[in-house]
Design a protein around this motif. Sequence first.
Motif, PDB file in Angstrom:
ATOM      1  N   GLN A  26       0.823  -1.205   0.000  1.00 23.34           N
ATOM      2  CA  GLN A  26       0.000   0.000   0.000  1.00 23.34           C
ATOM      3  C   GLN A  26       0.859   1.256   0.000  1.00 23.34           C
ATOM      4  O   GLN A  26       0.458   2.292  -0.534  1.00 23.34           O
ATOM      5  CB  GLN A  26      -0.933   0.005   1.220  1.00 23.34           C
ATOM      6  N   ARG A  27       2.041   1.173   0.587  1.00 24.20           N
ATOM      7  CA  ARG A  27       2.951   2.322   0.592  1.00 24.20           C
ATOM      8  C   ARG A  27       3.874   2.316  -0.621  1.00 24.20           C
ATOM      9  O   ARG A  27       4.222   3.373  -1.152  1.00 24.20           O
ATOM     10  CB  ARG A  27       3.784   2.326   1.876  1.00 24.20           C
ATOM     11  N   LEU A  28       4.281   1.137  -1.039  1.00 25.06           N
ATOM     12  CA  LEU A  28       5.248   1.031  -2.128  1.00 25.06           C
ATOM     13  C   LEU A  28       4.716   1.609  -3.438  1.00 25.06           C
ATOM     14  O   LEU A  28       5.376   2.438  -4.075  1.00 25.06           O
ATOM     15  CB  LEU A  28       5.643  -0.435  -2.321  1.00 25.06           C
ATOM     16  N   LEU A  29       3.534   1.194  -3.840  1.00 26.65           N
ATOM     17  CA  LEU A  29       3.006   1.604  -5.143  1.00 26.65           C
ATOM     18  C   LEU A  29       2.802   3.118  -5.257  1.00 26.65           C
ATOM     19  O   LEU A  29       3.221   3.726  -6.253  1.00 26.65           O
ATOM     20  CB  LEU A  29       1.702   0.849  -5.438  1.00 26.65           C
ATOM     21  N   PRO A  30       2.176   3.771  -4.264  1.00 25.04           N
ATOM     22  CA  PRO A  30       2.045   5.239  -4.356  1.00 25.04           C
ATOM     23  C   PRO A  30       3.401   5.945  -4.360  1.00 25.04           C
ATOM     24  O   PRO A  30       3.580   6.956  -5.055  1.00 25.04           O
ATOM     25  CB  PRO A  30       1.243   5.604  -3.101  1.00 25.04           C
ATOM     26  N   ASN A  31       4.364   5.409  -3.612  1.00 24.62           N
ATOM     27  CA  ASN A  31       5.681   6.042  -3.554  1.00 24.62           C
ATOM     28  C   ASN A  31       6.444   5.888  -4.867  1.00 24.62           C
ATOM     29  O   ASN A  31       7.165   6.794  -5.288  1.00 24.62           O
ATOM     30  CB  ASN A  31       6.489   5.464  -2.394  1.00 24.62           C
ATOM     31  N   VAL A  32       6.275   4.747  -5.507  1.00 27.33           N
ATOM     32  CA  VAL A  32       6.876   4.557  -6.832  1.00 27.33           C
ATOM     33  C   VAL A  32       6.279   5.565  -7.812  1.00 27.33           C
ATOM     34  O   VAL A  32       6.994   6.172  -8.624  1.00 27.33           O
ATOM     35  CB  VAL A  32       6.656   3.113  -7.331  1.00 27.33           C
ATOM     36  N   ALA A  33       4.974   5.769  -7.722  1.00 24.87           N
ATOM     37  CA  ALA A  33       4.301   6.736  -8.603  1.00 24.87           C
ATOM     38  C   ALA A  33       4.823   8.155  -8.366  1.00 24.87           C
ATOM     39  O   ALA A  33       5.001   8.934  -9.309  1.00 24.87           O
ATOM     40  CB  ALA A  33       2.790   6.678  -8.375  1.00 24.87           C
ATOM     41  N   ILE A  34       5.088   8.486  -7.109  1.00 25.46           N
ATOM     42  CA  ILE A  34       5.619   9.814  -6.773  1.00 25.46           C
ATOM     43  C   ILE A  34       6.995  10.011  -7.405  1.00 25.46           C
ATOM     44  O   ILE A  34       7.280  11.057  -8.005  1.00 25.46           O
ATOM     45  CB  ILE A  34       5.705   9.984  -5.239  1.00 25.46           C
ATOM     46  N   LEU A  35       7.846   9.008  -7.289  1.00 33.28           N
ATOM     47  CA  LEU A  35       9.195   9.116  -7.857  1.00 33.28           C
ATOM     48  C   LEU A  35       9.136   9.276  -9.375  1.00 33.28           C
ATOM     49  O   LEU A  35       9.887  10.067  -9.955  1.00 33.28           O
ATOM     50  CB  LEU A  35      10.023   7.891  -7.474  1.00 33.28           C
ATOM     51  N   LYS A  36       8.245   8.540 -10.009  1.00 32.55           N
ATOM     52  CA  LYS A  36       8.096   8.659 -11.463  1.00 32.55           C
ATOM     53  C   LYS A  36       7.636  10.066 -11.839  1.00 32.55           C
ATOM     54  O   LYS A  36       8.092  10.640 -12.828  1.00 32.55           O
ATOM     55  CB  LYS A  36       7.098   7.622 -11.979  1.00 32.55           C
ATOM     56  N   LYS A  37       6.734  10.621 -11.036  1.00 30.23           N
ATOM     57  CA  LYS A  37       6.223  11.968 -11.290  1.00 30.23           C
ATOM     58  C   LYS A  37       7.348  12.998 -11.233  1.00 30.23           C
ATOM     59  O   LYS A  37       7.350  13.983 -11.981  1.00 30.23           O
ATOM     60  CB  LYS A  37       5.139  12.310 -10.269  1.00 30.23           C
ATOM     61  N   TYR A  38       8.324  12.766 -10.346  1.00 30.59           N
ATOM     62  CA  TYR A  38       9.453  13.690 -10.215  1.00 30.59           C
ATOM     63  C   TYR A  38      10.514  13.463 -11.302  1.00 30.59           C
ATOM     64  O   TYR A  38      11.474  14.213 -11.378  1.00 30.59           O
ATOM     65  CB  TYR A  38      10.105  13.539  -8.838  1.00 30.59           C
TER      66      TYR A  38
END
Length: 216
Positions: free
Chosen positions: A4-16
């Motif tokens: 639940q934490r990994l997937l949103p955080n991966v998305a954040i890094l991609k956004k940056y």
Amino acid sequence: MQLQRLLPNVAILKKYGVKESSISFLTVYYPDSLMMRSDELVKLVDKVTELGMDPSKSTFIYGINALYCMSRSTWEAKKKAYHKWGWSESDIHMAFSIHPRCMRLSKKQIMSVMEFCVNEMNCDAKSIARRPAVLLYSLEKRIMPRCRVVKFLMVKGLIKEPYNLLSILTIAYKTFSERFVMKYDNVPGLLDVYHGKLSLQDLGIDSSELAKAKLV
């Protein structure tokens, strides 16, 4: 919870703009860095970016991990150690952006390497900020013997040009030995200096002579 934490955080890094290869590396080798709350990760990524690191570069993930592993007080203590050697905030940011691990070194490692390079080898303290990888090498096993040998040869007039401190440390053991040790093994005192049995002062080389032999 981890997923639940990994997937949103991966998305954040991609956004940056962090590359997928870098994210994969972070996931495999520094997974804890992706287990924080998403709002905390955003603050961390913003901080790493403010320190001069480019999210699209592979080194960015090392910056994330370095800050993740340090408390604010530890970060400030490391900064204070570098400030003692005349580094400005911009010097620290530059060094961190080049090699984030320079901020994860112990205060003892920072101070001992800077002490040797600046006070004994007459290196410019600020120049080390441009080559922070210097700080990561073993002082006793690599920095001291190599720098002292090169200084010795320069003082004796056997090598002329100023040598780059980082290049001396990064070349392979065999290459350094062939170029600076075995080639001059008939010079009295050289092998003793290399193996730490004698200091340059033991051989009658004074500070003024050492100051003239520049490592840049």
